[in-house]
Design a protein around this motif. Structure first.
Motif, PDB file in Angstrom:
ATOM      1  N   GLY A 130      14.496   3.801  16.398  1.00 19.32           N
ATOM      2  CA  GLY A 130      12.909   3.686  16.811  1.00 19.32           C
ATOM      3  C   GLY A 130      12.534   2.179  16.272  1.00 19.32           C
ATOM      4  O   GLY A 130      11.157   2.072  16.765  1.00 19.32           O
ATOM      5  N   LEU A 131      13.390   1.361  15.780  1.00 21.74           N
ATOM      6  CA  LEU A 131      12.891   0.308  15.565  1.00 21.74           C
ATOM      7  C   LEU A 131      12.741  -1.074  16.769  1.00 21.74           C
ATOM      8  O   LEU A 131      13.763  -1.018  17.610  1.00 21.74           O
ATOM      9  N   VAL A 132      11.618  -1.608  17.053  1.00 23.97           N
ATOM     10  CA  VAL A 132      11.571  -2.108  18.094  1.00 23.97           C
ATOM     11  C   VAL A 132      12.144  -3.599  18.272  1.00 23.97           C
ATOM     12  O   VAL A 132      12.963  -4.129  19.205  1.00 23.97           O
ATOM     13  N   GLN A 133      12.268  -4.452  16.926  1.00 22.08           N
ATOM     14  CA  GLN A 133      12.930  -5.758  17.044  1.00 22.08           C
ATOM     15  C   GLN A 133      13.734  -5.632  15.870  1.00 22.08           C
ATOM     16  O   GLN A 133      13.716  -6.119  14.653  1.00 22.08           O
ATOM     17  N   PRO A 134      14.916  -4.891  15.715  1.00 25.45           N
ATOM     18  CA  PRO A 134      15.856  -4.991  14.593  1.00 25.45           C
ATOM     19  C   PRO A 134      16.241  -6.322  14.479  1.00 25.45           C
ATOM     20  O   PRO A 134      16.713  -6.294  12.821  1.00 25.45           O
ATOM     21  N   LEU A 135      16.161  -7.241  14.968  1.00 25.10           N
ATOM     22  CA  LEU A 135      16.935  -8.589  14.519  1.00 25.10           C
ATOM     23  C   LEU A 135      15.657  -9.492  14.299  1.00 25.10           C
ATOM     24  O   LEU A 135      16.050 -10.703  14.225  1.00 25.10           O
ATOM     25  N   ASP A 161       3.605  -4.198  14.238  1.00 23.05           N
ATOM     26  CA  ASP A 161       3.336  -4.707  15.500  1.00 23.05           C
ATOM     27  C   ASP A 161       2.629  -6.005  15.234  1.00 23.05           C
ATOM     28  O   ASP A 161       1.344  -5.937  14.612  1.00 23.05           O
ATOM     29  N   LEU A 162       3.158  -7.213  15.380  1.00 25.68           N
ATOM     30  CA  LEU A 162       2.498  -8.312  15.052  1.00 25.68           C
ATOM     31  C   LEU A 162       1.920  -9.016  16.259  1.00 25.68           C
ATOM     32  O   LEU A 162       1.186 -10.171  16.066  1.00 25.68           O
ATOM     33  N   GLY A 163       1.892  -8.591  17.292  1.00 28.34           N
ATOM     34  CA  GLY A 163       1.411  -9.035  18.690  1.00 28.34           C
ATOM     35  C   GLY A 163       2.448  -9.862  19.551  1.00 28.34           C
ATOM     36  O   GLY A 163       3.139  -9.372  19.961  1.00 28.34           O
ATOM     37  N   ARG A 164       2.323 -11.223  19.294  1.00 33.09           N
ATOM     38  CA  ARG A 164       3.124 -11.810  20.199  1.00 33.09           C
ATOM     39  C   ARG A 164       3.732 -13.036  19.556  1.00 33.09           C
ATOM     40  O   ARG A 164       3.065 -13.552  18.403  1.00 33.09           O
ATOM     41  N   ARG A 165       4.987 -13.255  19.739  1.00 33.58           N
ATOM     42  CA  ARG A 165       5.722 -14.380  19.193  1.00 33.58           C
ATOM     43  C   ARG A 165       6.477 -15.081  20.216  1.00 33.58           C
ATOM     44  O   ARG A 165       7.254 -14.361  21.041  1.00 33.58           O
ATOM     45  N   ALA A 166       6.775 -16.437  20.020  1.00 38.71           N
ATOM     46  CA  ALA A 166       7.435 -17.054  21.059  1.00 38.71           C
ATOM     47  C   ALA A 166       8.361 -18.353  20.124  1.00 38.71           C
ATOM     48  O   ALA A 166       7.527 -18.838  19.182  1.00 38.71           O
ATOM     49  N   HIS A 167       9.535 -18.690  20.489  1.00 35.95           N
ATOM     50  CA  HIS A 167      10.309 -19.717  19.855  1.00 35.95           C
ATOM     51  C   HIS A 167      11.253 -20.241  20.925  1.00 35.95           C
ATOM     52  O   HIS A 167      11.392 -19.806  21.719  1.00 35.95           O
ATOM     53  N   SER A 168      11.733 -21.259  20.478  1.00 37.45           N
ATOM     54  CA  SER A 168      13.049 -22.048  21.311  1.00 37.45           C
ATOM     55  C   SER A 168      14.097 -21.069  21.179  1.00 37.45           C
ATOM     56  O   SER A 168      14.311 -20.281  20.406  1.00 37.45           O
ATOM     57  N   THR A 225       0.769  -1.128  -0.024  1.00 33.98           N
ATOM     58  CA  THR A 225      -0.009  -0.021  -0.019  1.00 33.98           C
ATOM     59  C   THR A 225       1.052   1.246   0.005  1.00 33.98           C
ATOM     60  O   THR A 225       0.187   2.397  -0.196  1.00 33.98           O
ATOM     61  N   GLU A 226       1.972   1.304   0.402  1.00 32.83           N
ATOM     62  CA  GLU A 226       3.028   2.124   0.263  1.00 32.83           C
ATOM     63  C   GLU A 226       4.112   2.227  -0.729  1.00 32.83           C
ATOM     64  O   GLU A 226       4.989   1.505  -0.435  1.00 32.83           O
ATOM     65  N   PRO A 227       4.089   2.774  -1.853  1.00 36.81           N
ATOM     66  CA  PRO A 227       5.217   2.562  -2.796  1.00 36.81           C
ATOM     67  C   PRO A 227       6.526   2.977  -2.531  1.00 36.81           C
ATOM     68  O   PRO A 227       7.571   2.336  -2.963  1.00 36.81           O
ATOM     69  N   ASP A 228       6.547   3.670  -1.612  1.00 38.43           N
ATOM     70  CA  ASP A 228       8.168   4.158  -1.268  1.00 38.43           C
ATOM     71  C   ASP A 228       8.680   3.492  -0.196  1.00 38.43           C
ATOM     72  O   ASP A 228       9.634   3.612   0.460  1.00 38.43           O
ATOM     73  N   VAL A 229       7.786   2.330   0.417  1.00 29.48           N
ATOM     74  CA  VAL A 229       8.439   1.451   1.462  1.00 29.48           C
ATOM     75  C   VAL A 229       9.196   0.254   0.935  1.00 29.48           C
ATOM     76  O   VAL A 229       8.575  -0.321  -0.298  1.00 29.48           O
ATOM     77  N   THR A 230      10.459   0.021   1.142  1.00 24.87           N
ATOM     78  CA  THR A 230      11.257  -1.030   0.730  1.00 24.87           C
ATOM     79  C   THR A 230      11.257  -2.400   1.320  1.00 24.87           C
ATOM     80  O   THR A 230      11.542  -3.382   0.995  1.00 24.87           O
ATOM     81  N   LEU A 231      11.431  -1.776   2.920  1.00 23.42           N
ATOM     82  CA  LEU A 231      11.695  -3.068   3.880  1.00 23.42           C
ATOM     83  C   LEU A 231      10.762  -2.919   5.058  1.00 23.42           C
ATOM     84  O   LEU A 231      10.671  -1.644   5.421  1.00 23.42           O
ATOM     85  N   VAL A 232      10.186  -4.043   5.308  1.00 19.93           N
ATOM     86  CA  VAL A 232       9.225  -4.017   6.740  1.00 19.93           C
ATOM     87  C   VAL A 232       9.578  -5.035   7.684  1.00 19.93           C
ATOM     88  O   VAL A 232      10.011  -6.193   7.481  1.00 19.93           O
ATOM     89  N   LYS A 233      10.045  -4.472   8.776  1.00 20.99           N
ATOM     90  CA  LYS A 233      10.216  -5.294  10.114  1.00 20.99           C
ATOM     91  C   LYS A 233       8.974  -5.675  10.786  1.00 20.99           C
ATOM     92  O   LYS A 233       8.244  -4.639  11.087  1.00 20.99           O
ATOM     93  N   GLY A 234       8.683  -6.876  11.353  1.00 24.29           N
ATOM     94  CA  GLY A 234       7.843  -7.372  12.412  1.00 24.29           C
ATOM     95  C   GLY A 234       8.499  -6.897  13.637  1.00 24.29           C
ATOM     96  O   GLY A 234       9.573  -7.141  13.941  1.00 24.29           O
ATOM     97  N   PHE A 235       7.627  -6.705  14.474  1.00 22.14           N
ATOM     98  CA  PHE A 235       7.873  -6.621  16.021  1.00 22.14           C
ATOM     99  C   PHE A 235       6.751  -7.227  16.910  1.00 22.14           C
ATOM    100  O   PHE A 235       5.764  -7.074  16.491  1.00 22.14           O
TER     101      PHE A 235
END
Length: 311
Positions: free
Chosen positions: A189-194, A237-244, A142-152
């Motif tokens: 300003g990135l919440v979860q850069p990794l 913001d994707l909500g909640r995520r858990a993993h090993s 929806t945003e043509p100028d956005v190139t990369l999107v990170k989840g947090f």
């Protein structure tokens, strides 16, 4: 200003309906790539649920591709039975060689996917939902100028009853965030850069040098910041995520790879590997253990000629 960027480019997964995204998608092709190594316990459910929700019900995804990074369990067969297209990383362009690592699998995925947009998702998720994928696609469609999107997301440490919702990101807090504060404050300003859940336009990913290990996410952010700039980056913001979770000594190797990728991006010479000395209990007390940490980067795909050599 950082606060202005974060305000403009931070979204929630529910900001777009599936109908909105399908209308915005039009003829855009979307690939979901899941790098996986020994994830037989989780990869099948992830592929099954995503395929049911985003391929069979609505055609938001054009392909689900699992890149198997030298698994010794049934990851490949389970993912294939669940409906993914599975490739062994070592079998993709074998003329280019193969290196162990998540980044290698992601780089190799460019040879076997066709999407204009690539969504990356880890294959070891325990708490997650299928809205992760449309959430990541929202800004790109929806945003043509956005190139990369990170989840947090909230990322709890599953061990221990009193852990904070964000205690699962140990390398983020101890390595990545201090590096960003010191060297790349535009990214603070990135919440979860990794975060392992992110999405990128194919034509931009092809311009990036890709660390073969665990530094690919931070490297891509730094290179995007220096390329199209901070406004080309969004987060959702994707909500909640858990993993090993990795053992502490393994986190040391991950941190070394991240530091090496940053070192390369601030003009310091980088080696192809680093000897990391750690200490473990031994029969006569503490004993040193040295492990070789691979810090190699793959060249931008766009720089290769059809034979795989640098153009």
């Amino acid at each position: 200003m950082i606060d202005d960027w974060a305000t403009r480019r931070t979204y929630r997964w529910c900001d777009w309906s599936l109908a909105d995204l399908m209308a915005a998608k039009a003829a855009t092709k979307v690939s979901l790539v899941m790098p996986a190594r020994n994830e037989a316990a989780t990869v099948g459910e992830q592929v099954t649920r995503i395929r049911a929700a985003l391929v069979d019900t609505v055609e938001l995804l054009d392909e689900i591709v699992v890149i198997d990074s030298d698994s010794t369990d049934d990851t490949a067969s389970i993912a294939s039975d669940a409906g993914a297209v599975v490739h062994r990383a070592a079998d993709i362009r074998p003329d280019l060689g193969w290196r162990s690592g998540k980044g290698e699998a992601m780089w190799k995925s460019q040879f076997v996917t066709s999407g204009d947009v690539i969504v990356f998702m880890d294959a070891d998720l325990l708490e997650w939902d299928t809205h992760f994928v449309p959430g990541l696609l929202g800004p790109l469609l929806t945003e043509p100028d956005v190139t990369l999107v990170k989840g947090f997301y909230e990322r709890p440490m599953l061990e221990g009853p009193s852990a904070s919702s964000y205690d699962g990101g140990r390398v983020t807090e101890l390595v990545a965030r201090p590096l960003i504060a010191l060297l790349f404050p535009e990214l603070r300003g990135l919440v979860q850069p990794l975060a392992g859940e992110w999405a990128v336009r194919r034509d931009w990913f092809a311009q990036l040098s890709v660390p073969t290990g665990y530094a690919v996410e931070l490297a891509a952010l730094i290179d995007t910041l220096r390329g199209p700039g901070p406004d080309a980056i969004a987060q959702v913001d994707l909500g909640r995520r858990a993993h090993s979770h990795q053992a502490l000594l393994d986190l040391g190797a991950m941190a070394t790879q991240i530091l090496a990728a940053v070192q390369a991006r601030v003009g310091l010479p980088a080696e192809g590997s680093v000897d990391l000395q750690q200490f473990v209990p031994g029969t006569d007390g503490v004993a040193p253990r040295t492990r070789s940490v691979d810090t190699v980067e793959r060249p931008p795909l766009a720089s290769l000629d059809p034979t795989g050599e640098s153009a």
